[in-house]
Design a protein around this motif. Structure first.
Motif, PDB file in Angstrom:
ATOM      1  N   ILE A   8       0.846  -1.191   0.000  1.00  0.00           N
ATOM      2  CA  ILE A   8       0.000   0.000   0.000  1.00  0.00           C
ATOM      3  C   ILE A   8       0.881   1.241   0.000  1.00  0.00           C
ATOM      4  O   ILE A   8       1.691   1.456   0.897  1.00  0.00           O
ATOM      5  N   TYR A   9       0.721   2.034  -1.056  1.00  0.00           N
ATOM      6  CA  TYR A   9       1.483   3.272  -1.213  1.00  0.00           C
ATOM      7  C   TYR A   9       0.865   4.392  -0.385  1.00  0.00           C
ATOM      8  O   TYR A   9      -0.338   4.408  -0.153  1.00  0.00           O
ATOM      9  N   ASN A  10       1.670   5.333   0.005  1.00  0.00           N
ATOM     10  CA  ASN A  10       1.200   6.507   0.732  1.00  0.00           C
ATOM     11  C   ASN A  10       0.841   7.600  -0.281  1.00  0.00           C
ATOM     12  O   ASN A  10       1.430   8.671  -0.317  1.00  0.00           O
ATOM     13  N   ALA A  11      -0.111   7.276  -1.135  1.00  0.00           N
ATOM     14  CA  ALA A  11      -0.560   8.197  -2.173  1.00  0.00           C
ATOM     15  C   ALA A  11      -1.982   7.809  -2.543  1.00  0.00           C
ATOM     16  O   ALA A  11      -2.381   6.657  -2.361  1.00  0.00           O
ATOM     17  N   ASN A  12      -2.729   8.756  -3.041  1.00  0.00           N
ATOM     18  CA  ASN A  12      -4.092   8.492  -3.486  1.00  0.00           C
ATOM     19  C   ASN A  12      -4.115   8.226  -4.981  1.00  0.00           C
ATOM     20  O   ASN A  12      -3.185   8.581  -5.711  1.00  0.00           O
ATOM     21  N   SER A  13      -5.196   7.627  -5.446  1.00  0.00           N
ATOM     22  CA  SER A  13      -5.269   7.156  -6.824  1.00  0.00           C
ATOM     23  C   SER A  13      -5.838   8.155  -7.822  1.00  0.00           C
ATOM     24  O   SER A  13      -5.776   7.916  -9.023  1.00  0.00           O
ATOM     25  N   ASP A  14      -6.379   9.272  -7.370  1.00  0.00           N
ATOM     26  CA  ASP A  14      -6.982  10.209  -8.315  1.00  0.00           C
ATOM     27  C   ASP A  14      -5.904  10.873  -9.185  1.00  0.00           C
ATOM     28  O   ASP A  14      -4.737  10.930  -8.820  1.00  0.00           O
ATOM     29  N   ALA A  15      -6.308  11.349 -10.336  1.00  0.00           N
ATOM     30  CA  ALA A  15      -5.369  11.900 -11.320  1.00  0.00           C
ATOM     31  C   ALA A  15      -4.573  13.083 -10.763  1.00  0.00           C
ATOM     32  O   ALA A  15      -3.370  13.195 -11.008  1.00  0.00           O
ATOM     33  N   GLY A  16      -5.221  13.948 -10.015  1.00  0.00           N
ATOM     34  CA  GLY A  16      -4.523  15.104  -9.444  1.00  0.00           C
ATOM     35  C   GLY A  16      -3.424  14.685  -8.483  1.00  0.00           C
ATOM     36  O   GLY A  16      -2.313  15.225  -8.516  1.00  0.00           O
ATOM     37  N   SER A  17      -3.721  13.711  -7.638  1.00  0.00           N
ATOM     38  CA  SER A  17      -2.714  13.213  -6.692  1.00  0.00           C
ATOM     39  C   SER A  17      -1.553  12.556  -7.420  1.00  0.00           C
ATOM     40  O   SER A  17      -0.391  12.747  -7.060  1.00  0.00           O
ATOM     41  N   LYS A  18      -1.860  11.784  -8.453  1.00  0.00           N
ATOM     42  CA  LYS A  18      -0.801  11.135  -9.226  1.00  0.00           C
ATOM     43  C   LYS A  18       0.113  12.158  -9.885  1.00  0.00           C
ATOM     44  O   LYS A  18       1.332  12.007  -9.887  1.00  0.00           O
ATOM     45  N   PHE A  84      -4.065   1.620   9.663  1.00  0.00           N
ATOM     46  CA  PHE A  84      -2.649   1.520   9.362  1.00  0.00           C
ATOM     47  C   PHE A  84      -2.109   2.879   8.942  1.00  0.00           C
ATOM     48  O   PHE A  84      -2.843   3.726   8.446  1.00  0.00           O
ATOM     49  N   THR A  85      -0.807   3.042   9.095  1.00  0.00           N
ATOM     50  CA  THR A  85      -0.116   4.174   8.498  1.00  0.00           C
ATOM     51  C   THR A  85       0.471   3.677   7.184  1.00  0.00           C
ATOM     52  O   THR A  85       0.648   2.479   6.985  1.00  0.00           O
ATOM     53  N   PHE A  86       0.779   4.597   6.315  1.00  0.00           N
ATOM     54  CA  PHE A  86       1.237   4.238   4.970  1.00  0.00           C
ATOM     55  C   PHE A  86       2.534   4.958   4.642  1.00  0.00           C
ATOM     56  O   PHE A  86       2.750   6.054   5.134  1.00  0.00           O
ATOM     57  N   PRO A  87       3.364   4.363   3.832  1.00  0.00           N
ATOM     58  CA  PRO A  87       3.250   3.103   3.119  1.00  0.00           C
ATOM     59  C   PRO A  87       3.430   1.923   4.079  1.00  0.00           C
ATOM     60  O   PRO A  87       4.021   2.072   5.157  1.00  0.00           O
ATOM     61  N   ILE A  88       2.949   0.775   3.658  1.00  0.00           N
ATOM     62  CA  ILE A  88       3.033  -0.424   4.487  1.00  0.00           C
ATOM     63  C   ILE A  88       2.903  -1.655   3.589  1.00  0.00           C
ATOM     64  O   ILE A  88       2.331  -1.568   2.499  1.00  0.00           O
ATOM     65  N   ILE A  89       3.459  -2.767   4.051  1.00  0.00           N
ATOM     66  CA  ILE A  89       3.308  -4.039   3.353  1.00  0.00           C
ATOM     67  C   ILE A  89       2.678  -5.013   4.335  1.00  0.00           C
ATOM     68  O   ILE A  89       3.162  -5.180   5.458  1.00  0.00           O
ATOM     69  N   LEU A  90       1.581  -5.635   3.915  1.00  0.00           N
ATOM     70  CA  LEU A  90       0.803  -6.527   4.771  1.00  0.00           C
ATOM     71  C   LEU A  90       0.703  -7.912   4.151  1.00  0.00           C
ATOM     72  O   LEU A  90       0.811  -8.062   2.929  1.00  0.00           O
ATOM     73  N   VAL A  91       0.458  -8.884   4.999  1.00  0.00           N
ATOM     74  CA  VAL A  91       0.154 -10.241   4.555  1.00  0.00           C
ATOM     75  C   VAL A  91      -1.283 -10.515   4.977  1.00  0.00           C
ATOM     76  O   VAL A  91      -1.657 -10.270   6.129  1.00  0.00           O
ATOM     77  N   GLU A  92      -2.088 -10.997   4.038  1.00  0.00           N
ATOM     78  CA  GLU A  92      -3.466 -11.336   4.365  1.00  0.00           C
ATOM     79  C   GLU A  92      -3.533 -12.793   4.795  1.00  0.00           C
ATOM     80  O   GLU A  92      -3.096 -13.685   4.071  1.00  0.00           O
ATOM     81  N   THR A  93      -4.058 -13.014   5.991  1.00  0.00           N
ATOM     82  CA  THR A  93      -4.276 -14.371   6.486  1.00  0.00           C
ATOM     83  C   THR A  93      -5.762 -14.680   6.371  1.00  0.00           C
ATOM     84  O   THR A  93      -6.543 -13.839   5.918  1.00  0.00           O
ATOM     85  N   SER A 102       6.588  -2.524   8.321  1.00  0.00           N
ATOM     86  CA  SER A 102       5.886  -1.363   8.875  1.00  0.00           C
ATOM     87  C   SER A 102       6.295  -0.072   8.160  1.00  0.00           C
ATOM     88  O   SER A 102       7.332  -0.007   7.486  1.00  0.00           O
ATOM     89  N   THR A 103       5.492   0.938   8.351  1.00  0.00           N
ATOM     90  CA  THR A 103       5.795   2.264   7.807  1.00  0.00           C
ATOM     91  C   THR A 103       7.142   2.748   8.322  1.00  0.00           C
ATOM     92  O   THR A 103       7.973   3.247   7.549  1.00  0.00           O
ATOM     93  N   GLU A 104       7.363   2.598   9.616  1.00  0.00           N
ATOM     94  CA  GLU A 104       8.607   3.081  10.224  1.00  0.00           C
ATOM     95  C   GLU A 104       9.819   2.377   9.637  1.00  0.00           C
ATOM     96  O   GLU A 104      10.827   3.015   9.313  1.00  0.00           O
ATOM     97  N   LYS A 105       9.718   1.062   9.495  1.00  0.00           N
ATOM     98  CA  LYS A 105      10.833   0.296   8.939  1.00  0.00           C
ATOM     99  C   LYS A 105      11.077   0.692   7.479  1.00  0.00           C
ATOM    100  O   LYS A 105      12.220   0.891   7.057  1.00  0.00           O
ATOM    101  N   MET A 106      10.002   0.823   6.719  1.00  0.00           N
ATOM    102  CA  MET A 106      10.155   1.181   5.316  1.00  0.00           C
ATOM    103  C   MET A 106      10.730   2.584   5.149  1.00  0.00           C
ATOM    104  O   MET A 106      11.592   2.814   4.305  1.00  0.00           O
TER     105      MET A 106
END
Length: 122
Positions: A8-18, A84-93, A102-106
């Motif tokens: 999950i990126y710390n950015a939004n998907s709308d065109a203006g944000s991109k 969650f805070t972003f960016p982050i990488i998660l595993v779905e169980t 975590s965000t801090e580690k990344m």
């Protein structure tokens, strides 16, 4: 054990944000607020080392999903009550989402090698 990893990126998907994110990465990359994007993409293309690693994960049977934070929050808002805070990488169980990176580690990472090592240890 799940083989589904969510990025999950710390950015939004709308065109203006991109557009703003793209400009920010070029004009002042040191202050860009998405370490996941900075580590995995250059200004114009995906980092070659990251792409090769991502392709190896896919070949091993991992399911990878990439989200902007607004897309993630929309898709998972009712299924999982976590904030969650972003960016982050998660595993779905089967029952939850677990933090892989975590965000801090990344945010402390300086190279794509560090990211590959953290994800690859899963």
């Amino acid at each position: 054990m799940s083989k589904k990893i969510l990025f999950i990126y710390n950015a939004n998907s709308d065109a203006g944000s991109k557009l703003l994110d793209f400009a920010h990465k070029i004009i002042n990359p040191a202050t860009y607020n998405c370490a996941l994007c900075s580590l995995t993409f250059g200004s114009f293309t995906e980092n070659k080392q990251w792409k090769a690693f991502r392709e190896r994960l896919l070949a091993k049977g991992f399911e990878l999903e990439f989200f902007h934070k607004d897309e993630f929050q929309e898709k998972y808002k009712s299924k999982f009550g976590h904030k969650f805070t972003f960016p982050i990488i998660l595993v779905e169980t089967d029952h939850d989402l677990e933090v892989l990176v975590s965000t801090e580690k990344m945010n402390a990472m300086e190279t794509v090698e560090e990211l590959v090592s953290s994800v690859g240890s899963f």
